[in-house]
Enzyme design. Sequence first.
Site, PDB file in Angstrom:
ATOM      1  N   ASP A   8      12.462  26.433  43.831  1.00 46.35           N
ATOM      2  CA  ASP A   8      11.705  25.801  44.909  1.00 46.35           C
ATOM      3  C   ASP A   8      10.215  25.858  44.615  1.00 46.35           C
ATOM      4  O   ASP A   8       9.588  26.905  44.754  1.00 46.35           O
ATOM      5  CB  ASP A   8      12.003  26.494  46.239  1.00 46.35           C
ATOM      6  CG  ASP A   8      11.262  25.845  47.404  1.00 46.35           C
ATOM      7  OD1 ASP A   8      10.833  24.692  47.250  1.00 46.35           O
ATOM      8  OD2 ASP A   8      11.133  26.506  48.446  1.00 46.35           O
ATOM      9  N   LYS A  32      22.823  28.026  50.818  1.00 42.42           N
ATOM     10  CA  LYS A  32      21.665  27.267  50.336  1.00 42.42           C
ATOM     11  C   LYS A  32      21.536  27.446  48.831  1.00 42.42           C
ATOM     12  O   LYS A  32      21.355  28.543  48.323  1.00 42.42           O
ATOM     13  CB  LYS A  32      20.394  27.761  51.026  1.00 42.42           C
ATOM     14  CG  LYS A  32      19.105  27.141  50.497  1.00 42.42           C
ATOM     15  CD  LYS A  32      17.877  27.795  51.123  1.00 42.42           C
ATOM     16  CE  LYS A  32      16.586  27.351  50.438  1.00 42.42           C
ATOM     17  NZ  LYS A  32      15.392  28.060  50.968  1.00 42.42           N
ATOM     18  N   ASP A  60      15.997  31.343  45.184  1.00 45.64           N
ATOM     19  CA  ASP A  60      16.159  30.531  46.386  1.00 45.64           C
ATOM     20  C   ASP A  60      17.562  29.950  46.518  1.00 45.64           C
ATOM     21  O   ASP A  60      17.852  29.243  47.469  1.00 45.64           O
ATOM     22  CB  ASP A  60      15.110  29.414  46.425  1.00 45.64           C
ATOM     23  CG  ASP A  60      14.692  29.059  47.836  1.00 45.64           C
ATOM     24  OD1 ASP A  60      14.873  29.901  48.739  1.00 45.64           O
ATOM     25  OD2 ASP A  60      14.185  27.945  48.050  1.00 45.64           O
ATOM     26  N   ASP A  78       8.183  22.083  52.054  1.00 43.51           N
ATOM     27  CA  ASP A  78       8.597  23.427  51.653  1.00 43.51           C
ATOM     28  C   ASP A  78       9.618  24.010  52.624  1.00 43.51           C
ATOM     29  O   ASP A  78      10.070  25.132  52.446  1.00 43.51           O
ATOM     30  CB  ASP A  78       7.372  24.350  51.558  1.00 43.51           C
ATOM     31  CG  ASP A  78       7.675  25.630  50.800  1.00 43.51           C
ATOM     32  OD1 ASP A  78       8.645  25.655  50.023  1.00 43.51           O
ATOM     33  OD2 ASP A  78       6.940  26.622  51.007  1.00 43.51           O
ATOM     34  N   LYS A 106       3.901  25.447  46.811  1.00 44.05           N
ATOM     35  CA  LYS A 106       3.673  26.857  47.066  1.00 44.05           C
ATOM     36  C   LYS A 106       2.523  27.374  46.210  1.00 44.05           C
ATOM     37  O   LYS A 106       2.295  26.888  45.105  1.00 44.05           O
ATOM     38  CB  LYS A 106       4.927  27.663  46.710  1.00 44.05           C
ATOM     39  CG  LYS A 106       6.127  27.451  47.598  1.00 44.05           C
ATOM     40  CD  LYS A 106       7.301  28.282  47.092  1.00 44.05           C
ATOM     41  CE  LYS A 106       8.552  28.073  47.921  1.00 44.05           C
ATOM     42  NZ  LYS A 106       8.436  28.638  49.271  1.00 44.05           N
ATOM     43  N   GLU A 127      12.657  22.875  52.895  1.00 50.22           N
ATOM     44  CA  GLU A 127      13.705  22.014  52.360  1.00 50.22           C
ATOM     45  C   GLU A 127      15.103  22.577  52.541  1.00 50.22           C
ATOM     46  O   GLU A 127      16.082  21.848  52.606  1.00 50.22           O
ATOM     47  CB  GLU A 127      13.447  21.737  50.871  1.00 50.22           C
ATOM     48  CG  GLU A 127      13.919  22.790  49.889  1.00 50.22           C
ATOM     49  CD  GLU A 127      13.291  24.167  50.073  1.00 50.22           C
ATOM     50  OE1 GLU A 127      13.951  25.166  49.762  1.00 50.22           O
ATOM     51  OE2 GLU A 127      12.134  24.250  50.534  1.00 50.22           O
ATOM     52  N   ARG A 146      16.617  24.036  55.051  1.00 51.00           N
ATOM     53  CA  ARG A 146      17.310  23.642  56.291  1.00 51.00           C
ATOM     54  C   ARG A 146      17.754  22.186  56.238  1.00 51.00           C
ATOM     55  O   ARG A 146      18.714  21.806  56.911  1.00 51.00           O
ATOM     56  CB  ARG A 146      16.394  23.891  57.485  1.00 51.00           C
ATOM     57  CG  ARG A 146      15.146  23.045  57.527  1.00 51.00           C
ATOM     58  CD  ARG A 146      14.079  23.607  58.445  1.00 51.00           C
ATOM     59  NE  ARG A 146      13.512  24.831  57.906  1.00 51.00           N
ATOM     60  CZ  ARG A 146      12.551  25.550  58.513  1.00 51.00           C
ATOM     61  NH1 ARG A 146      12.096  25.175  59.681  1.00 51.00           N
ATOM     62  NH2 ARG A 146      12.071  26.628  57.950  1.00 51.00           N
TER      63      ARG A 146
END
Length: 443
Positions: free
Chosen positions: A216, A211, A234, A293, A223, A295, A297
């Site tokens: 993010d 990933k 991230d 949030d 967030k 995102e 996956r």
Amino acid sequence: MHPVFLPRGHSATTVPVTFVNAATWPALRERLDSRARAFADAAGFEPKAGREAEDDAGKDLFWPGALATALPAGAYRFANAPHDSRLAALAFALGAYRFTRYRKQDAKEVKLELPGNVDGEDLSRIVDGVTLARDLINTPANDLGPAEFEAAARALAARHGAEVRAVVGEDLLEQNFPLVHAVGRAAARAPRLIDLTWGEASHPKITLIGKGVCFDSGGLDIKPESGMLNMKKDMGGAAGMLGLAHMLMDRGLKLRLRVLIPAVENAISGSAFRPRDVYRSRKGLTVEIGNTDAEGRLILADAIALADEERPDLIADMATLTGAARVALGTEIPPFYTDDDALAQALADCAASENDPLWRMPLWRPYDALLESKVADVNNVSSGNFGGSITAALFLRRFVAAAKAWLHCDIYAWNQSSKPGRPEGAECQAARALYALLVSRYG
């Protein structure tokens, strides 16, 4: 050889470090010369945890990593064997790590003469891989976006004779990566799918997926400040997979290695993807967006679908995916998921032997129902408030059909505080265990 290590044969010029515990200290004290005994007594030395590498297997096998910061500058050797000489030397090197890109650090230089039974070349490639991952994770998003991550992948590929292609921006739609595009399209920096390949086509096919969310914000489901502060990490899954790829390529394993990194920034603008949007994934499954949030996956789903198309022997993905994993196991023990019991046991054994902790969690199929959508094939988030790491893994599992085996690691990629061998900041979790697993199978 990594610069922290000295080859064997320097014993005449290196300072011995002796490992003791409560049982061995009295006899050793009596063997010291009078000056050394007086110094130890005056310093109030006692064989307490943290001042030794204990023989108790329940203790942290990385305790010798504290030596890299506790000792003055100089060259050292182990005068006697710690609990595990290889892990002790590894911890020493990992404990010497410093991130110096933006701030000058102390110039203290410590070196370790390799213990006699340790493969210095292999240990060095592991340290180099971890260093690569830590440096990438520690770099802030203003200097590490999707393009810069592609540049890092290309630099690694050039070092090992690998090939890299990247699908960038609107080409993601042309080449059927709609979820990667949806997540990254709001950012000023174009999203991309980075595809590195190495090795002979006839060798076992191993595909690593990381990933690569370079920052993010949470998107429109933004967030809070506390949740956004460390989101430069991230992309820790992608960094870890690049570090692992270095280890594998440098060792020259007979693999056909593929590394897929969907690299994006999850930003907010007029073109940001929205809650309740529906997208058709590369695999053909339609996905309803329950939360922007979640995102990671989404971008992994397209990458997994691509990997699955060539029926590899193993797909392994790594991601800083859920806060639920931290609730379940804390920050130091990433959960992993797989349907393959033999693979799970082998990885658990490697995690233990490498002091790279992992814990298997269940792909509990009844929780699949929590991902149901009334308008699409699947929702990207669960309708419940519990088991979030499991439902995220179940979401990813839907995009695997043809691969012989698949596993998913939900990592944290960060040390909350400094511990021996693990300085505060970026951490390369799970990669050393995966390296040991692949070496055991294909080495």
